[in-house]
Design a protein around this motif. Structure first.
Motif, mmCIF file in Angstrom:
data_model
loop_
_atom_site.group_PDB
_atom_site.id
_atom_site.type_symbol
_atom_site.label_atom_id
_atom_site.label_comp_id
_atom_site.label_asym_id
_atom_site.label_seq_id
_atom_site.Cartn_x
_atom_site.Cartn_y
_atom_site.Cartn_z
ATOM 1 N N ASP A 1 -20.754 -56.218 -7.372
ATOM 2 C CA ASP A 1 -22.079 -55.943 -7.191
ATOM 3 C C ASP A 1 -22.499 -57.131 -5.954
ATOM 4 O OD1 ASP A 1 -21.934 -58.432 -8.466
ATOM 5 O OD2 ASP A 1 -23.749 -58.021 -9.723
ATOM 6 N N GLY A 2 -23.882 -56.945 -5.355
ATOM 7 C CA GLY A 2 -24.211 -57.785 -4.175
ATOM 8 C C GLY A 2 -24.396 -58.916 -4.566
ATOM 9 N N ARG A 3 -24.826 -59.620 -5.781
ATOM 10 C CA ARG A 3 -25.045 -60.869 -6.246
ATOM 11 C C ARG A 3 -23.797 -61.568 -6.302
ATOM 12 N NH1 ARG A 3 -27.961 -60.163 -11.453
ATOM 13 N NH2 ARG A 3 -26.862 -58.024 -11.304
ATOM 14 N N SER A 4 -22.570 -61.144 -6.522
ATOM 15 C CA SER A 4 -21.374 -61.881 -6.514
ATOM 16 C C SER A 4 -21.090 -62.189 -5.264
ATOM 17 C CB SER A 4 -20.564 -61.117 -7.654
ATOM 18 O OG SER A 4 -20.087 -60.012 -6.960
ATOM 19 N N ILE A 5 -21.060 -61.277 -4.407
ATOM 20 C CA ILE A 5 -20.605 -61.315 -3.015
ATOM 21 C C ILE A 5 -21.499 -62.613 -2.240
ATOM 22 C CG2 ILE A 5 -20.411 -60.351 -0.652
ATOM 23 C CD1 ILE A 5 -19.989 -57.550 -2.198
ATOM 24 N N MET A 6 -22.647 -62.485 -2.532
ATOM 25 C CA MET A 6 -23.361 -63.667 -2.097
ATOM 26 C C MET A 6 -23.271 -64.828 -2.716
ATOM 27 S SD MET A 6 -25.394 -62.214 0.488
ATOM 28 C CE MET A 6 -26.443 -64.045 0.684
ATOM 29 N N ALA A 7 -23.038 -64.902 -3.881
ATOM 30 C CA ALA A 7 -22.391 -66.441 -4.549
ATOM 31 C C ALA A 7 -21.145 -66.684 -3.971
ATOM 32 C CB ALA A 7 -22.215 -65.993 -6.095
ATOM 33 N N ILE B 1 -18.233 -70.372 2.625
ATOM 34 C CA ILE B 1 -18.668 -70.265 3.791
ATOM 35 C C ILE B 1 -19.649 -71.306 4.315
ATOM 36 C CG2 ILE B 1 -19.246 -68.997 5.585
ATOM 37 C CD1 ILE B 1 -18.639 -66.469 4.029
ATOM 38 N N THR B 2 -19.069 -72.409 4.998
ATOM 39 C CA THR B 2 -19.803 -73.587 5.436
ATOM 40 C C THR B 2 -20.680 -73.240 6.686
ATOM 41 O OG1 THR B 2 -18.101 -74.180 7.103
ATOM 42 C CG2 THR B 2 -17.759 -75.152 4.561
ATOM 43 N N GLU B 3 -21.581 -73.913 6.848
ATOM 44 C CA GLU B 3 -22.501 -73.477 7.962
ATOM 45 C C GLU B 3 -21.649 -73.756 9.449
ATOM 46 O OE1 GLU B 3 -26.300 -75.693 9.898
ATOM 47 O OE2 GLU B 3 -26.205 -76.106 8.095
ATOM 48 N N ARG B 4 -20.722 -74.670 9.373
ATOM 49 C CA ARG B 4 -19.852 -74.624 10.733
ATOM 50 C C ARG B 4 -19.003 -73.516 11.040
ATOM 51 N NH1 ARG B 4 -18.183 -78.505 14.373
ATOM 52 N NH2 ARG B 4 -16.162 -78.430 14.901
ATOM 53 N N CYS B 5 -18.252 -73.140 9.823
ATOM 54 C CA CYS B 5 -17.679 -71.690 9.847
ATOM 55 C C CYS B 5 -18.551 -70.612 10.382
ATOM 56 C CB CYS B 5 -17.039 -71.400 8.763
ATOM 57 S SG CYS B 5 -15.543 -72.457 8.283
ATOM 58 N N LEU B 6 -19.687 -70.652 9.862
ATOM 59 C CA LEU B 6 -20.629 -69.521 10.220
ATOM 60 C C LEU B 6 -20.891 -69.679 11.582
ATOM 61 C CD1 LEU B 6 -22.254 -67.098 9.326
ATOM 62 C CD2 LEU B 6 -24.199 -68.269 8.633
ATOM 63 N N ALA B 7 -21.336 -70.799 12.256
ATOM 64 C CA ALA B 7 -21.658 -71.187 13.676
ATOM 65 C C ALA B 7 -20.686 -70.573 14.543
ATOM 66 C CB ALA B 7 -22.054 -72.252 13.667
ATOM 67 N N VAL B 8 -19.263 -71.084 14.239
ATOM 68 C CA VAL B 8 -18.257 -70.701 15.149
ATOM 69 C C VAL B 8 -17.958 -69.232 14.963
ATOM 70 C CG1 VAL B 8 -15.576 -70.700 15.194
ATOM 71 C CG2 VAL B 8 -17.102 -72.999 14.480
ATOM 72 N N ALA B 9 -18.069 -68.497 13.900
ATOM 73 C CA ALA B 9 -17.957 -67.087 14.025
ATOM 74 C C ALA B 9 -19.120 -66.504 14.862
ATOM 75 C CB ALA B 9 -17.964 -66.526 12.557
#
Length: 70
Positions: free
Chosen positions: A2-8, A14-22
């Motif tokens: 379900d969507g909640r487990s993916i968000m969790a 996923i760190t903020e730095r990894c998201l920024a690089v992506a």
């Protein structure tokens, strides 16, 4: 799954730095494709806007993360 487990999972792994690089990695070629399609016949403006927004947001996040680091 379900969507909640993916968000969790994403919040834990996923760190903020990894998201920024992506965002920078995706935004750069999207911006370049938007520029190319803007000058060639094609719908380049939406790609240009989306690419620039990803690129600028990713760079701002990386800059903010660099200021937090000692």
């Amino acid at each position: 799954m379900d969507g909640r487990s993916i968000m969790a999972w994403a919040r834990r792994n996923i760190t903020e730095r990894c998201l920024a690089v992506a965002m920078v990695v995706v935004g750069t070629p999207t911006t370049l494709a938007g520029v190319a399609m803007y000058f060639l016949p094609g719908p380049g403006f939406p790609f240009l806007v989306i690419g620039l927004s990803l690129l600028i947001t990713g760079l701002a996040m990386l800059g903010a993360a660099a200021r937090k680091s000692p």
